[in-house]
Write a protein that holds these residues in place. Structure first.
Motif, PDB file in Angstrom:
ATOM      1  N   ASP A 133       0.985  -5.166   9.590  1.00 44.56           N
ATOM      2  CA  ASP A 133       1.270  -3.179   8.955  1.00 44.56           C
ATOM      3  C   ASP A 133       1.454  -2.414   7.609  1.00 44.56           C
ATOM      4  O   ASP A 133       1.275  -1.612   7.468  1.00 44.56           O
ATOM      5  CB  ASP A 133       2.231  -2.613   9.819  1.00 44.56           C
ATOM      6  N   ILE A 134       1.489  -3.823   6.430  1.00 43.44           N
ATOM      7  CA  ILE A 134       1.662  -3.604   5.244  1.00 43.44           C
ATOM      8  C   ILE A 134      -0.059  -3.929   4.424  1.00 43.44           C
ATOM      9  O   ILE A 134      -0.309  -4.319   5.060  1.00 43.44           O
ATOM     10  CB  ILE A 134       2.357  -4.067   4.393  1.00 43.44           C
ATOM     11  N   VAL A 135      -0.331  -2.683   3.738  1.00 45.08           N
ATOM     12  CA  VAL A 135      -1.890  -3.062   2.702  1.00 45.08           C
ATOM     13  C   VAL A 135      -1.332  -2.555   1.111  1.00 45.08           C
ATOM     14  O   VAL A 135      -0.830  -1.790   0.778  1.00 45.08           O
ATOM     15  CB  VAL A 135      -2.614  -2.305   3.640  1.00 45.08           C
ATOM     16  N   GLU A 136      -0.655  -4.081   0.324  1.00 45.90           N
ATOM     17  CA  GLU A 136      -0.707  -3.991  -0.738  1.00 45.90           C
ATOM     18  C   GLU A 136      -2.116  -3.238  -1.595  1.00 45.90           C
ATOM     19  O   GLU A 136      -3.524  -3.509  -1.293  1.00 45.90           O
ATOM     20  CB  GLU A 136      -0.767  -4.307  -1.248  1.00 45.90           C
ATOM     21  N   VAL A 137      -1.768  -1.837  -2.437  1.00 45.57           N
ATOM     22  CA  VAL A 137      -3.071  -1.266  -3.167  1.00 45.57           C
ATOM     23  C   VAL A 137      -2.593  -1.635  -4.226  1.00 45.57           C
ATOM     24  O   VAL A 137      -2.086  -0.777  -5.144  1.00 45.57           O
ATOM     25  CB  VAL A 137      -3.191   0.636  -3.102  1.00 45.57           C
ATOM     26  N   ALA A 146      -7.305   8.773  -8.630  1.00 41.04           N
ATOM     27  CA  ALA A 146      -8.128   9.481  -7.689  1.00 41.04           C
ATOM     28  C   ALA A 146      -9.396   8.160  -7.293  1.00 41.04           C
ATOM     29  O   ALA A 146      -8.898   8.290  -5.259  1.00 41.04           O
ATOM     30  CB  ALA A 146     -10.042   9.609  -7.788  1.00 41.04           C
ATOM     31  N   THR A 147      -9.147   6.631  -7.761  1.00 46.08           N
ATOM     32  CA  THR A 147      -8.995   5.844  -7.140  1.00 46.08           C
ATOM     33  C   THR A 147      -8.176   5.317  -5.970  1.00 46.08           C
ATOM     34  O   THR A 147      -8.685   4.726  -4.855  1.00 46.08           O
ATOM     35  CB  THR A 147      -9.651   4.896  -8.196  1.00 46.08           C
ATOM     36  N   ARG A 148      -7.071   5.266  -6.549  1.00 45.16           N
ATOM     37  CA  ARG A 148      -5.412   4.586  -6.415  1.00 45.16           C
ATOM     38  C   ARG A 148      -5.630   5.779  -4.784  1.00 45.16           C
ATOM     39  O   ARG A 148      -5.461   5.132  -4.224  1.00 45.16           O
ATOM     40  CB  ARG A 148      -4.237   4.815  -7.007  1.00 45.16           C
ATOM     41  N   ASP A 149      -5.851   7.065  -5.252  1.00 47.62           N
ATOM     42  CA  ASP A 149      -5.529   7.701  -3.527  1.00 47.62           C
ATOM     43  C   ASP A 149      -6.507   7.937  -2.415  1.00 47.62           C
ATOM     44  O   ASP A 149      -6.253   7.308  -1.277  1.00 47.62           O
ATOM     45  CB  ASP A 149      -5.510   9.135  -4.397  1.00 47.62           C
ATOM     46  N   ARG A 150      -7.979   7.390  -2.380  1.00 48.83           N
ATOM     47  CA  ARG A 150      -9.050   7.369  -2.173  1.00 48.83           C
ATOM     48  C   ARG A 150      -8.656   6.212  -1.416  1.00 48.83           C
ATOM     49  O   ARG A 150      -8.985   5.899  -0.329  1.00 48.83           O
ATOM     50  CB  ARG A 150     -10.457   6.741  -2.565  1.00 48.83           C
ATOM     51  N   THR A 151      -8.350   4.933  -1.900  1.00 48.32           N
ATOM     52  CA  THR A 151      -7.156   3.802  -1.422  1.00 48.32           C
ATOM     53  C   THR A 151      -6.772   3.727  -1.035  1.00 48.32           C
ATOM     54  O   THR A 151      -6.615   3.014   0.882  1.00 48.32           O
ATOM     55  CB  THR A 151      -7.708   2.471  -2.454  1.00 48.32           C
ATOM     56  N   THR A 152      -5.656   4.434  -0.511  1.00 46.71           N
ATOM     57  CA  THR A 152      -4.462   4.938  -0.185  1.00 46.71           C
ATOM     58  C   THR A 152      -4.883   5.226   1.513  1.00 46.71           C
ATOM     59  O   THR A 152      -4.442   4.957   2.236  1.00 46.71           O
ATOM     60  CB  THR A 152      -3.605   5.371  -0.953  1.00 46.71           C
ATOM     61  N   ASP A 159      -4.661   1.798  10.020  1.00 40.46           N
ATOM     62  CA  ASP A 159      -3.781   1.567  10.544  1.00 40.46           C
ATOM     63  C   ASP A 159      -2.164   1.020  10.095  1.00 40.46           C
ATOM     64  O   ASP A 159      -1.501   0.313  10.916  1.00 40.46           O
ATOM     65  CB  ASP A 159      -3.693   1.290  12.192  1.00 40.46           C
ATOM     66  N   ALA A 160      -2.327   1.164   8.813  1.00 43.91           N
ATOM     67  CA  ALA A 160      -1.096   0.259   7.789  1.00 43.91           C
ATOM     68  C   ALA A 160      -0.379   0.805   6.997  1.00 43.91           C
ATOM     69  O   ALA A 160      -0.850   2.687   7.181  1.00 43.91           O
ATOM     70  CB  ALA A 160      -1.919  -0.766   7.157  1.00 43.91           C
ATOM     71  N   THR A 161       0.940   1.106   6.684  1.00 46.01           N
ATOM     72  CA  THR A 161       1.236   1.557   5.775  1.00 46.01           C
ATOM     73  C   THR A 161       1.117   0.944   4.410  1.00 46.01           C
ATOM     74  O   THR A 161       1.585   0.314   3.584  1.00 46.01           O
ATOM     75  CB  THR A 161       2.233   0.616   5.662  1.00 46.01           C
ATOM     76  N   PRO A 162       0.087   2.480   3.084  1.00 45.96           N
ATOM     77  CA  PRO A 162      -0.248   1.212   2.051  1.00 45.96           C
ATOM     78  C   PRO A 162       0.935   1.492   0.805  1.00 45.96           C
ATOM     79  O   PRO A 162       2.113   2.265   1.114  1.00 45.96           O
ATOM     80  CB  PRO A 162      -1.397   2.552   1.371  1.00 45.96           C
ATOM     81  N   VAL A 164       1.875   1.060  -3.117  1.00 44.26           N
ATOM     82  CA  VAL A 164       1.195   0.583  -3.985  1.00 44.26           C
ATOM     83  C   VAL A 164       2.132  -0.032  -5.446  1.00 44.26           C
ATOM     84  O   VAL A 164       3.146   0.008  -5.512  1.00 44.26           O
ATOM     85  CB  VAL A 164       1.345   2.379  -4.978  1.00 44.26           C
ATOM     86  N   VAL A 165       0.937  -0.883  -5.843  1.00 43.00           N
ATOM     87  CA  VAL A 165       2.084  -1.745  -7.021  1.00 43.00           C
ATOM     88  C   VAL A 165       1.095  -2.242  -8.192  1.00 43.00           C
ATOM     89  O   VAL A 165       0.176  -1.596  -8.310  1.00 43.00           O
ATOM     90  CB  VAL A 165       2.360  -3.175  -5.589  1.00 43.00           C
ATOM     91  N   ARG A 166       1.684  -2.337  -9.447  1.00 42.58           N
ATOM     92  CA  ARG A 166       0.890  -2.422 -10.367  1.00 42.58           C
ATOM     93  C   ARG A 166       0.436  -4.045 -10.638  1.00 42.58           C
ATOM     94  O   ARG A 166       0.656  -4.854 -10.101  1.00 42.58           O
ATOM     95  CB  ARG A 166       2.047  -2.871 -11.462  1.00 42.58           C
TER      96      ARG A 166
END
Length: 290
Positions: A133-137, A146-152, A159-162, A164-166
């Motif tokens: 249930d976790i997806v790393e962006v 904009a890319t980060r937000d679209r991917t999130t 149906d996962a919790t994004p 955001v990581v460096r």
């Protein structure tokens, strides 16, 4: 949404399965037709029902990515091969298409350097696939907000919790996983507690997640060893593999697949702790002779 998933390995299959389950039209692309159809059939069996109609397979890159809003490169290979894949892909997709890289062993920043518009590049890793249930962006140096937000938003649609990581070695989930396993192995080495009790301490009695030593066995101890060696080289000695882990791999105790690792396995079930499985001594304990 049309999602192109490139590759036919386990990561590609799991990623494609998650996207199909979310209702996307998925095109799975590989270079070998038999491999492609095998993966498509596996996904259809895993999902069943009408939802399975959401996936097609192809060996053509252009037929896979044409019209896709998201392209996920889950191929196997080094940085140069991934860079070549995404560079070729970019010539076949629209300007707004996201180009995601799914590989925890690579720098997304280095792969994105092969793009003419590297701002569209991002990392996308499903943690504990395919049902995690976790997806790393993963935000590369070139990734825009904009890319980060679209991917999130895309990750949320799975149906996962994004998270955001460096773009750093191992990102977040893998580093935490390997650090936890390495410390659990050192606790066995030091005789802190028995194998099962170390896992129970992590689970705290109510967790639905396996403890670190069970997970190490399920991952495969050779896989864990290789991953720790990689992070030790790219980061520092915090990830240096414990000697006990090396010995188990050398002795063929490679985890669940071998029937023994930190546990003795019967079918897919861990039974008792494998040697060494320390017991905590009491005042009147019999001395142990090694």
């Amino acid at each position: 949404m049309i999602v192109a998933v490139l590759g036919t390995g386990q990561r590609a299959r799991d990623t494609a399965q998650r996207c199909v389950r979310a209702g996307h039209a998925v095109r799975l692309r590989g270079t070998d037709a038999s491999d492609v159809m095998d993966r498509v059939d596996e996904i259809r069996r895993a999902l069943g029902g009408d939802i399975a109609a959401g996936i097609d397979g192809t060996t053509g890159l252009e037929s896979a990515v044409n019209g896709a809003e998201v392209v996920i490169d889950a191929t196997d290979g080094d940085t140069d091969s991934h860079r070549a894949v995404v560079a070729e892909t970019e010539t076949m997709v629209g300007e707004e298409a996201l180009v995601a890289v799914s590989d925890t062993s690579l720098s997304v920043t280095a792969v994105a350097a092969g793009l003419r518009s590297p701002d569209r590049a991002v990392g996308l890793n499903i943690v504990d696939p395919p049902d995690g249930d976790i997806v790393e962006v993963v935000v590369a140096e070139q990734t825009t907000a904009a890319t980060r937000d679209r991917t999130t938003a895309f990750a949320e649609g799975l149906d996962a919790t994004p998270v955001v990581v460096r773009d750093t070695p191992g990102f977040a989930a893998l580093r935490l996983e390997l650090a936890t396993i390495a410390e659990a192995v050192r606790m066995v080495e030091d005789g802190v507690a028995g194998v099962r009790d170390i896992d129970r301490a992590f689970e705290r009695g109510t967790s639905d997640r396996d403890g670190p030593l069970v997970r190490a066995d399920r991952h495969g101890l050779e896989t864990v060893l290789t991953a720790l060696e990689d992070l030790a080289e790219r980061l520092d000695e915090r990830f240096e593999p414990p000697p006990l882990l090396r010995r188990k791999v050398e002795n063929g105790q490679r985890g669940a697949v071998a029937g023994e690792g930190f546990y003795v396995w019967e079918d897919v079930t861990p039974t008792t702790g494998a040697d060494p499985d320390p017991s905590v001594p009491t005042r009147d304990s019999e001395p142990e002779f090694k």
